[in-house]
Design an enzyme around this catalytic site. Structure first.
Site, short mmCIF file in Angstrom:
data_model
loop_
_atom_site.label_atom_id
_atom_site.label_comp_id
_atom_site.label_asym_id
_atom_site.label_seq_id
_atom_site.Cartn_x
_atom_site.Cartn_y
_atom_site.Cartn_z
N GLU A 85 0.83 -1.22 0.00
CA GLU A 85 0.00 0.00 0.00
C GLU A 85 0.86 1.27 0.00
O GLU A 85 1.71 1.45 0.89
CB GLU A 85 -0.91 0.00 1.24
N ASP A 296 4.50 -14.65 11.52
CA ASP A 296 3.18 -15.08 11.05
C ASP A 296 2.18 -13.94 11.27
O ASP A 296 1.66 -13.76 12.37
CB ASP A 296 2.79 -16.34 11.84
N HIS A 393 -2.18 10.90 0.72
CA HIS A 393 -2.33 9.57 0.16
C HIS A 393 -2.29 9.62 -1.37
O HIS A 393 -1.60 8.82 -2.01
CB HIS A 393 -3.64 8.95 0.63
C1 MEV Z 1 -5.53 3.36 5.37
O1 MEV Z 1 -4.84 2.22 4.96
C2 MEV Z 1 -5.49 3.50 6.86
C3 MEV Z 1 -6.33 4.65 7.45
O2 MEV Z 1 -7.69 4.51 7.02
C4 MEV Z 1 -6.23 4.52 8.94
C5 MEV Z 1 -7.16 5.42 9.73
O3 MEV Z 1 -8.22 5.80 9.20
O4 MEV Z 1 -6.81 5.69 10.88
C6 MEV Z 1 -5.84 5.98 6.97
#
Ligand code: MEV
Length: 439
Positions: A85, A296, A393
Site C-alpha cells: 500500500e 506469522d 495519500h
Molecule cells: C488506510 O490504509 C489507513 C487509514 O484509514 C487509517 C485510519 O483511518 O486511521 C488511513
C-alpha cells in the site's frame, strides 16, 4: 463445470503451470510466460522459495521498503516494511522523524507468556477428574522432556499445566490450559508438540487409572493446539512530549491538535466502525514489519483483534491523554514473535531485515513492531484531524495511477512535478496526462 484433478501435487512444476494456465486462463501461453517471468534466475534461491509451501508455481512480489529515523529506547533504527500500500512507509517515516526530536519511542515488554490447550470432553464426577489430574500432573512435564530439553536449557519451557472446567460454556467440556515461555522462538511447533504429548499422556493415564471409573472411555480428547490469543505476551510502546513541542501544524495550534488527537482516539474507543479502520491503520505498520521479519502475520492479526475486543466491544488499540501540559500517546498489544526458527534463518530477505534491525531478540522485536503500529496510527490520525487523508495519500498513490494509465517515464516525471502544486485526484491525473499528450 471443470472436472476436479487427482494427484495435482504429484505433477512437476511445469505440468502444474500448464494445467492451471490451460484450464483457468484465457491466454495460456501468456500466463505461462508471466508465471516464469517471476522465477528467480538463481536456481537454488528459487528452489528454496518453491519449498516454503506446496504446489508452488512462482513468486509473488511485495515491495520491501525502509522507514528510517526511528529512535526507540535510545537506539536509532531503520525499519524494514513489506507492504503493497502506497503512503504507509512514508507515513511511518514522517512519524519517526517527528518523534526523533521529541524523545523518541519507549517500549516495555509486559509479559511473554504463550498459551496452548488440550480440549477434551469428560462425562463424570468433576471432583474425581480433579483428583485424577492432580495425580498425573507431574507426568505432563516428565513425558515431554525430550521435547523441552533444549528450551529448558536456554531458560524457557512449559510454565504451567492447569485443568479448566468449561462446562458452563459447553456441556462436558474441559481443558488442559497450558502456558509456555518460548524465548526468542515464536514457538508454535514447540507448543503443539508438547500439547500433543500432553494429550497422549492424558489418554494413557486415563486407560491405566484407578481413579477414573471408566478408564480410557472417560476422556475424549477433541484437539490439541496453541492459542494465537496471547494477552499476557504483551508489549507497550509510547511517546510523549510537552504540548507546546508538538508545534502548530496545518493551521491549528499545538493544543488544538493534541485535543483533536485525544478526541479521535476517544471516538475509536466507543465506535467500532471507526475502531476497525483506526486499528487497520495500525496493522498497516505492524503487518509490514511482521512480514518483513518472517513472522506469522495471520497469527498476529487474529490475536491483536481479539485483544481489541477484550472489553466486550471492539476498541482502539492506541490511547491518548493530555496530562500536566504533556501529550501522551501509546499502544498496548499482544505479539507472539520469533527471531529464531521458522523463516528467520531461511528466507534471505528476512535474514537481511533482521540484520538491518541489528539482530533483535524476540522482546526487542515486539517493541519495534509495536512502535511501527503506533507511528502509523499517529501519522494517520494526524492527517485525519488536520488536512484529511487524501492529500498525502493521493500524492503517494500518483505513481500507481500513472502506471495504470501507462505513462512513460518522462510523462511521470513531468506529472509528479505538476502534482506537487496541484491536488491529485484520479480524474485530475487523467486530465493532466491527456493534456500533456495533447500538447
Ligand atoms: C488506510 O490504509 C489507513 C487509514 O484509514 C487509517 C485510519 O483511518 O486511521 C488511513
Amino acid at each position: 463445470m471443470r472436472l476436479p484433478i487427482e494427484g495435482f501435487s504429484k505433477l512437476s512444476k511445469d505440468e502444474k503451470i500448464r494445467w492451471i494456465a490451460e484450464r483457468y486462463t484465457q491466454d495460456p501461453e501468456a500466463s505461462i510466460s508471466l508465471i516464469k517471468t517471476y522465477w528467480n534466475d538463481d536456481r537454488k534461491l528459487q528452489q528454496l522459495h518453491d519449498e516454503f509451501i506446496e504446489n508452488t508455481l512462482t513468486n509473488y512480489y511485495l515491495p520491501l521498503g525502509i522507514a528510517p529515523n526511528f529512535l526507540i529506547d535510545g537506539e536509532t533504527y531503520a525499519i524494514p516494511m513489506a507492504i503493497e500500500e502506497s503512503s504507509v512507509v512514508a507515513a511511518a517515516s514522517k512519524a519517526a522523524k517527528f518523534w526523533f526530536s521529541r524523545g523518541g519511542f519507549k517500549t516495555t515488554v509486559l509479559g511473554t507468556e504463550k498459551i496452548g490447550q488440550v480440549h477434551f470432553m469428560y462425562r463424570g464426577d468433576k471432583e474425581i477428574l480433579q483428583e485424577f489430574f492432580t495425580a498425573i500432573k507431574p507426568k505432563f512435564f516428565d513425558e515431554t522432556t525430550a521435547i523441552t530439553k533444549n528450551m529448558v536449557a536456554r531458560g524457557g519451557g512449559i510454565k504451567s499445566v492447569e485443568l479448566r472446567d468449561k462446562t458452563e460454556e459447553l456441556e462436558d467440556y474441559f481443558q488442559l490450559h497450558c502456558t509456555f515461555d518460548t524465548l526468542d522462538a515464536m514457538g508454535a511447533n514447540f507448543i503443539n508438540s508438547c500439547l500433543e504429548q500432553f494429550a497422549k499422556t492424558l489418554r494413557k493415564e486415563a486407560s491405566q487409572s484407578q481413579i477414573l471409573p471408566n478408564g480410557e472411555e472417560s476422556i475424549e480428547v477433541v484437539m490439541s493446539i496453541l492459542s494465537n490469543y496471547v494477552p499476557k505476551c504483551l508489549v507497550r510502546a509510547e511517546v510523549s512530549c510537552p504540548i507546546d513541542d508538538l508545534g502548530a501544524a496545518s493551521g491549528i495550534s499545538a493544543m488544538e491538535f493534541a485535543e483533536k488527537m485525544v478526541r479521535a482516539v476517544a471516538i475509536a474507543n466507543v465506535e467500532p466502525h471507526r475502531a476497525v479502520t483506526h486499528n487497520k491503520g495500525i496493522m498497516n505498520g505492524i503487518d509490514a514489519v511482521v512480514l518483513a521479519t518472517g513472522n506469522d502475520f495471520r497469527a498476529v492479526e487474529a490475536g491483536i483483534h481479539a485483544y481489541a475486543a477484550r472489553q466486550g466491544s471492539y476498541q482502539s488499540l492506541t490511547q491518548a491523554r493530555i496530562e500536566n501540559g504533556n501529550f501522551h500517546f501509546w499502544i498496548e498489544i499482544p505479539l507472539a514473535l520469533g527471531t529464531v526458527g521458522g523463516l528467520t534463518s531461511l528466507h534471505p530477505l528476512v535474514k537481511l531485515a533482521l540484520e538491518i534491525l541489528q539482530h533483535p531478540n524476540a522482546k526487542q522485536l515486539m517493541g519495534i513492531v509495536a512502535v511501527a503500529g503506533l507511528a502509523q496510527n499517529f501519522a494517520a490520525v494526524q492527517s485525519l484531524v488536520t488536512t484529511g487523508i487524501q492529500q498525502g495519500h493521493m500524492k503517494m498513490h500518483l505513481l500507481n495511477i500513472l502506471n495504470q494509465l501507462k505513462a512513460s517515464d518522462t510523462e511521470k516525471k513531468q506529472l509528479v512535478e505538476y502534482f506537487k502544486k496541484h491536488s491529485a485526484t484520479h480524474h485530475a491525473v487523467v486530465e493532466a496526462l491527456d493534456q500533456l499528450r495533447g500538447s
